[in-house]
Write a protein that holds these residues in place. Structure first.
Motif, PDB file in Angstrom:
ATOM      1  N   LEU A  48       0.828  -1.206   0.000  1.00 46.93           N
ATOM      2  CA  LEU A  48       0.000   0.000   0.000  1.00 46.93           C
ATOM      3  C   LEU A  48       0.863   1.257   0.000  1.00 46.93           C
ATOM      4  CD1 LEU A  48      -2.770   1.463   0.350  1.00 46.93           C
ATOM      5  CD2 LEU A  48      -2.369   1.284   2.802  1.00 46.93           C
ATOM      6  N   TYR A  49       1.919   1.271   0.797  1.00 51.61           N
ATOM      7  CA  TYR A  49       2.801   2.448   0.820  1.00 51.61           C
ATOM      8  C   TYR A  49       3.443   2.653  -0.544  1.00 51.61           C
ATOM      9  CZ  TYR A  49       2.628   0.952   5.707  1.00 51.61           C
ATOM     10  OH  TYR A  49       2.221   0.502   6.933  1.00 51.61           O
ATOM     11  N   GLY A  50       3.830   1.573  -1.181  1.00 51.31           N
ATOM     12  CA  GLY A  50       4.418   1.673  -2.513  1.00 51.31           C
ATOM     13  C   GLY A  50       3.423   2.178  -3.538  1.00 51.31           C
ATOM     14  N   VAL A  51       2.170   1.774  -3.413  1.00 54.13           N
ATOM     15  CA  VAL A  51       1.134   2.239  -4.329  1.00 54.13           C
ATOM     16  C   VAL A  51       0.890   3.732  -4.128  1.00 54.13           C
ATOM     17  CG1 VAL A  51      -1.337   2.085  -4.847  1.00 54.13           C
ATOM     18  CG2 VAL A  51       0.034   0.012  -4.659  1.00 54.13           C
ATOM     19  N   VAL A  52       0.861   4.172  -2.874  1.00 55.10           N
ATOM     20  CA  VAL A  52       0.695   5.605  -2.593  1.00 55.10           C
ATOM     21  C   VAL A  52       1.837   6.389  -3.212  1.00 55.10           C
ATOM     22  CG1 VAL A  52       0.716   7.332  -0.745  1.00 55.10           C
ATOM     23  CG2 VAL A  52      -0.691   5.293  -0.511  1.00 55.10           C
ATOM     24  N   MET A  53       3.059   5.917  -3.003  1.00 52.44           N
ATOM     25  CA  MET A  53       4.216   6.607  -3.565  1.00 52.44           C
ATOM     26  C   MET A  53       4.185   6.559  -5.092  1.00 52.44           C
ATOM     27  SD  MET A  53       8.237   5.922  -2.961  1.00 52.44           S
ATOM     28  CE  MET A  53       8.656   7.082  -1.693  1.00 52.44           C
ATOM     29  N   GLY A  54       3.875   5.421  -5.663  1.00 51.95           N
ATOM     30  CA  GLY A  54       3.829   5.285  -7.114  1.00 51.95           C
ATOM     31  C   GLY A  54       2.763   6.158  -7.756  1.00 51.95           C
ATOM     32  N   TYR A  55       1.647   6.344  -7.063  1.00 55.16           N
ATOM     33  CA  TYR A  55       0.576   7.192  -7.580  1.00 55.16           C
ATOM     34  C   TYR A  55       1.076   8.620  -7.775  1.00 55.16           C
ATOM     35  CZ  TYR A  55      -3.714   9.944  -7.648  1.00 55.16           C
ATOM     36  OH  TYR A  55      -4.691  10.835  -7.979  1.00 55.16           O
ATOM     37  N   TYR A  56       1.707   9.160  -6.745  1.00 58.68           N
ATOM     38  CA  TYR A  56       2.174  10.541  -6.836  1.00 58.68           C
ATOM     39  C   TYR A  56       3.398  10.679  -7.743  1.00 58.68           C
ATOM     40  CZ  TYR A  56      -1.276  11.802  -3.444  1.00 58.68           C
ATOM     41  OH  TYR A  56      -2.468  12.015  -2.815  1.00 58.68           O
ATOM     42  N   LEU A  57       4.235   9.659  -7.817  1.00 59.65           N
ATOM     43  CA  LEU A  57       5.354   9.717  -8.749  1.00 59.65           C
ATOM     44  C   LEU A  57       4.863   9.685 -10.196  1.00 59.65           C
ATOM     45  CD1 LEU A  57       7.995   7.424  -7.017  1.00 59.65           C
ATOM     46  CD2 LEU A  57       8.008   9.917  -7.199  1.00 59.65           C
ATOM     47  N   THR A  58       3.801   8.929 -10.452  1.00 58.16           N
ATOM     48  CA  THR A  58       3.223   8.895 -11.787  1.00 58.16           C
ATOM     49  C   THR A  58       2.592  10.229 -12.149  1.00 58.16           C
ATOM     50  OG1 THR A  58       2.804   6.528 -11.558  1.00 58.16           O
ATOM     51  CG2 THR A  58       1.585   7.684 -13.281  1.00 58.16           C
ATOM     52  N   LYS A  59       1.900  10.835 -11.171  1.00 59.85           N
ATOM     53  CA  LYS A  59       1.349  12.166 -11.414  1.00 59.85           C
ATOM     54  C   LYS A  59       2.462  13.166 -11.706  1.00 59.85           C
ATOM     55  CE  LYS A  59      -2.105  13.920  -9.312  1.00 59.85           C
ATOM     56  NZ  LYS A  59      -3.162  14.399  -8.419  1.00 59.85           N
ATOM     57  N   ALA A  60       3.582  13.036 -11.012  1.00 58.66           N
ATOM     58  CA  ALA A  60       4.710  13.944 -11.232  1.00 58.66           C
ATOM     59  C   ALA A  60       5.307  13.748 -12.619  1.00 58.66           C
ATOM     60  CB  ALA A  60       5.776  13.730 -10.159  1.00 58.66           C
ATOM     61  N   ARG A  61       5.302  12.534 -13.084  1.00 57.22           N
ATOM     62  CA  ARG A  61       5.873  12.231 -14.401  1.00 57.22           C
ATOM     63  C   ARG A  61       5.117  12.933 -15.518  1.00 57.22           C
ATOM     64  NH1 ARG A  61       8.786  10.927 -18.414  1.00 57.22           N
ATOM     65  NH2 ARG A  61       8.655   8.938 -19.447  1.00 57.22           N
ATOM     66  N   PHE A  62       3.789  13.038 -15.355  1.00 54.00           N
ATOM     67  CA  PHE A  62       2.970  13.630 -16.407  1.00 54.00           C
ATOM     68  C   PHE A  62       2.604  15.085 -16.138  1.00 54.00           C
ATOM     69  CE2 PHE A  62       2.216   9.061 -16.854  1.00 54.00           C
ATOM     70  CZ  PHE A  62       2.596   8.922 -18.175  1.00 54.00           C
ATOM     71  N   ASN A  63       3.063  15.637 -15.039  1.00 55.83           N
ATOM     72  CA  ASN A  63       2.804  17.039 -14.726  1.00 55.83           C
ATOM     73  C   ASN A  63       4.151  17.705 -14.457  1.00 55.83           C
ATOM     74  OD1 ASN A  63       1.910  19.514 -13.865  1.00 55.83           O
ATOM     75  ND2 ASN A  63       0.443  18.691 -12.389  1.00 55.83           N
ATOM     76  N   ARG A  64       4.802  18.142 -15.501  1.00 55.32           N
ATOM     77  CA  ARG A  64       6.160  18.696 -15.385  1.00 55.32           C
ATOM     78  C   ARG A  64       6.209  19.955 -14.520  1.00 55.32           C
ATOM     79  NH1 ARG A  64       9.396  14.714 -16.564  1.00 55.32           N
ATOM     80  NH2 ARG A  64       9.042  13.851 -18.607  1.00 55.32           N
ATOM     81  N   ARG A  65       5.135  20.724 -14.505  1.00 58.00           N
ATOM     82  CA  ARG A  65       5.122  21.972 -13.763  1.00 58.00           C
ATOM     83  C   ARG A  65       5.199  21.736 -12.253  1.00 58.00           C
ATOM     84  NH1 ARG A  65       0.382  25.325 -12.636  1.00 58.00           N
ATOM     85  NH2 ARG A  65      -0.676  23.563 -13.554  1.00 58.00           N
ATOM     86  N   MET A  66       4.557  20.681 -11.769  1.00 56.14           N
ATOM     87  CA  MET A  66       4.540  20.386 -10.333  1.00 56.14           C
ATOM     88  C   MET A  66       5.351  19.142 -10.008  1.00 56.14           C
ATOM     89  SD  MET A  66       0.655  21.304  -9.240  1.00 56.14           S
ATOM     90  CE  MET A  66       1.018  20.847  -7.583  1.00 56.14           C
ATOM     91  N   SER A  67       6.286  18.787 -10.838  1.00 53.08           N
ATOM     92  CA  SER A  67       7.024  17.543 -10.706  1.00 53.08           C
ATOM     93  C   SER A  67       7.774  17.438  -9.377  1.00 53.08           C
ATOM     94  CB  SER A  67       7.991  17.400 -11.870  1.00 53.08           C
ATOM     95  OG  SER A  67       8.755  16.234 -11.732  1.00 53.08           O
TER      96      SER A  67
END
Length: 122
Positions: A48-67
């Protein structure tokens, strides 16, 4: 990727825990409880912790402005959830409290996501 990172961390943590546990010479009922809590509950929690981290890392990957902000939040969110899990077990609130915490965390995350989507659409 986040799930695999969490499970890898759980494996390493469990290996170290059981190595120290066997050296201390505990009894069989304590060993059975430790196996249940460490292998089943802690491993799923680390996933679960890895999924939480992966979720936000994926969002960062596709949102360069807030990476950078999302990268930091990924680490902070997973550390906070892991810390709350550890606190619940240290004060012996048990498995049900951890499940309640996960449910509350999920509800807050969904609420935050819904309010954010409403602001974008308005």
């Amino acid at each position: 990727l986040g799930l695999w990172l969490g499970l890898g961390l759980a494996f390493a943590e469990n290996a170290l825990y059981f190595f120290n546990f066997f050296l201390s010479g505990n009894s069989l009922p304590i060993l059975a409880f430790a196996i249940f809590t460490r292998i089943i509950i802690a491993t799923l929690a680390h996933g679960l912790y890895g999924v939480v981290m992966g979720y936000y890392l994926t969002k960062a990957r596709f949102n360069r402005r807030m990476s950078i902000r999302l990268d930091i939040f990924a680490l902070v969110a997973s550390v906070i959830v892991h810390g709350l899990f550890n606190i619940f077990f240290l004060v012996s609130w048990g498995v049900w409290s951890v499940m309640l915490l996960a449910l509350c965390f999920g509800i807050v995350l969904l609420w935050y996501n819904d309010t954010k989507n409403m602001q974008v659409r308005a």
